[in-house]
Write an enzyme that holds these catalytic residues in place. Structure first.
Site, PDB file in Angstrom:
ATOM      1  N   ARG A  62      43.869   3.044  74.255  1.00 22.86           N
ATOM      2  CA  ARG A  62      43.763   4.281  73.483  1.00 22.86           C
ATOM      3  C   ARG A  62      43.190   4.030  72.090  1.00 22.86           C
ATOM      4  O   ARG A  62      42.467   4.867  71.549  1.00 22.86           O
ATOM      5  CB  ARG A  62      45.138   4.949  73.367  1.00 22.86           C
ATOM      6  N   ALA A 112      43.142  14.261  69.945  1.00 18.75           N
ATOM      7  CA  ALA A 112      43.631  13.443  71.049  1.00 18.75           C
ATOM      8  C   ALA A 112      45.030  13.939  71.399  1.00 18.75           C
ATOM      9  O   ALA A 112      45.902  14.010  70.544  1.00 18.75           O
ATOM     10  CB  ALA A 112      43.664  11.978  70.645  1.00 18.75           C
ATOM     11  N   SER A 113      45.237  14.290  72.646  1.00 15.79           N
ATOM     12  CA  SER A 113      46.501  14.889  73.068  1.00 15.79           C
ATOM     13  C   SER A 113      47.653  13.895  72.979  1.00 15.79           C
ATOM     14  O   SER A 113      47.458  12.673  72.967  1.00 15.79           O
ATOM     15  CB  SER A 113      46.383  15.401  74.503  1.00 15.79           C
ATOM     16  N   VAL A 114      48.864  14.413  72.933  1.00 14.28           N
ATOM     17  CA  VAL A 114      50.075  13.595  72.950  1.00 14.28           C
ATOM     18  C   VAL A 114      50.102  12.805  74.264  1.00 14.28           C
ATOM     19  O   VAL A 114      49.983  13.386  75.348  1.00 14.28           O
ATOM     20  CB  VAL A 114      51.322  14.494  72.843  1.00 14.28           C
ATOM     21  N   PRO A 115      50.252  11.480  74.214  1.00 20.92           N
ATOM     22  CA  PRO A 115      50.189  10.681  75.449  1.00 20.92           C
ATOM     23  C   PRO A 115      51.161  11.113  76.541  1.00 20.92           C
ATOM     24  O   PRO A 115      50.806  11.087  77.726  1.00 20.92           O
ATOM     25  CB  PRO A 115      50.501   9.265  74.945  1.00 20.92           C
TER      26      PRO A 115
END
Length: 406
Positions: free
Chosen positions: A37, A70-73
């Site tokens: 990431r 970037a979205s929350v994992p």
């Protein structure tokens, strides 16, 4: 002296943390342990790159939400589980973001293909650059309005949207195979749920929903936001088909009369979710909207504190409104909070009673689920409560017990 953890160690630690909260398919776990990431978030320190949080990659000047992030994992993991992509699938992603999600999809559909689309040229370029640098040159990145999809690589076995969608575009129907799956953060009646849908001819049928929050897609304007006070510290969010009069509501709140408060029979624990109340209400009540109250409004005691100030369900009719509240009672140590309603305006009592009825209906079977069936506009909708949008018809039914649906 302890050593600074490596990117691999931090990545595996993050995945381990996610797995303590939720089991995900082995393919998703393997992809999240493989894709770096941090390579898609240049300039961000490793600790933050591997924290379970969203990261803004492009601001949206003058708007409360970023243009892209970037979205929350953990949310990424949930949506990939919902998508259930297979090794040979052809996958379309709407909203390229950093390119990280496309890389995860490329690991999962490693014998198929991945196409990702984004309307913003800077975002698309960022995704292309980072995917190339991380070794995912085979992922197709297209700069385009995501509402149009990517017909050149269609049809797709799986389509996933990583931006908030208010209406399902007709173009996506043409690009999704019969039997294929569509996962999207769908917005209706002020809330957003990640909905997993399977295509069955001219219907999309849900088999799962998860509460989430996403930046809205550019180009859909069916959701409205209006301030209810001069300082814009109280807002109502509603759909274009709803009869909402913000000026009348604002006048009611300006009157400064105390709230009419009505308790429900439902008590909850501190960590017990109750977003099912909102879902339950949308299955038959077109007055359901979202109330947003800022800390400043609470400090000035402009109204009784909602259950979730930033996003609480509210029933709106004319110049009256009733919204969800949580009150601490401590009568039961494990479940010390009671759900209820606070209401203002001439119809305050009626709306408060209706909201409490929704709360108690949810509480009578908390394992019940909402089933959604979507049909294209112009087709006969499924039986149930129908919400009509320009390109689709959403039918909602409340199914009792886990065995009944999603």
């Amino acid at each position: 002296m302890s050593k600074t953890p490596t990117a691999d160690q931090l990545r595996n630690r993050l995945v381990d943390e996610i797995l303590t909260e939720r089991r995900v398919p082995a393919t998703v776990e393997r992809a999240m342990r493989t894709v770096p990431r941090d390579a898609f978030l240049p300039g961000l320190d490793l600790e933050n790159a591997y924290t379970d949080q969203a990261v803004t990659i492009k601001d949206n000047p003058g708007k409360p939400l970023p243009l892209s992030c970037a979205s929350v994992p953990s949310v990424v993991a949930v949506m990939l589980e919902q998508l259930d992509a297979r090794a040979a699938d052809d996958v379309l992603e709407i909203g390229a973001g950093t390119g990280y999600n496309a890389a995860l999809l490329a690991e999962i559909a490693n014998h198929g293909s991945v196409t990702t689309v984004d309307i913003d040229p800077d975002v698309a370029l960022h995704a292309r650059t980072r995917l190339n640098a991380a070794g995912y040159e085979h992922v197709t990145v297209i700069e385009r309005d995501g509402l149009l999809g990517a017909p050149e690589n269609a049809p797709y076995d799986r389509i996933i949207a990583t931006v908030g969608i208010w209406d399902i575009p007709a173009a996506w129907w043409d690009q999704l195979k019969d039997g294929g799956r569509l996962v999207l953060p769908l917005r209706w009646r002020g809330q957003t749920q990640s909905v997993a849908l399977t295509r069955r001819g001219d219907q999309l049928v849900s088999d799962g929903m998860e509460l989430c929050g996403f930046v809205p897609i550019v180009g859909q304007n069916g959701e409205k936001t209006s301030p209810l006070d001069a300082d814009d510290t109280i807002r109502v969010h509603y759909d274009e088909d709803q009869d909402v009069d913000p000026e009348a509501l604002a006048a009611t709140l300006r009157a400064g009369k105390p709230a009419l408060e009505l308790p429900s029979a439902q008590i909850i624990g501190g960590e017990e979710p109750f977003d099912g109340v909102w879902l339950r209400a949308t299955a038959g009540d077109d007055r359901v909207c979202r109330l947003e109250v800022t800390p400043r409004a609470l400090e000035q005691e402009l109204l009784r504190k909602p259950a979730m100030p930033v996003r609480s369900p509210v029933l709106v009719e004319g110049n009256s409104l009733a919204y969800l509240t949580v009150t601490r009672e401590d009568a039961e140590a494990e479940r010390p909070f009671r759900l209820g309603a606070a209401a203002y305006g001439p119809q305050a009592e009626e709306l408060a009673r209706d909201l409490v009825a929704h709360i108690d209906a949810w509480g009578s079977d908390r394992s019940a689920v909402l089933r959604m069936t979507v049909t294209p506009a112009g087709h006969v909708p499924a039986a149930g409560h129908v919400i009509s949008k320009p390109e689709s018809r959403i039918t909602l039914t409340w199914c009792r017990g886990q065995a009944a649906g999603a």
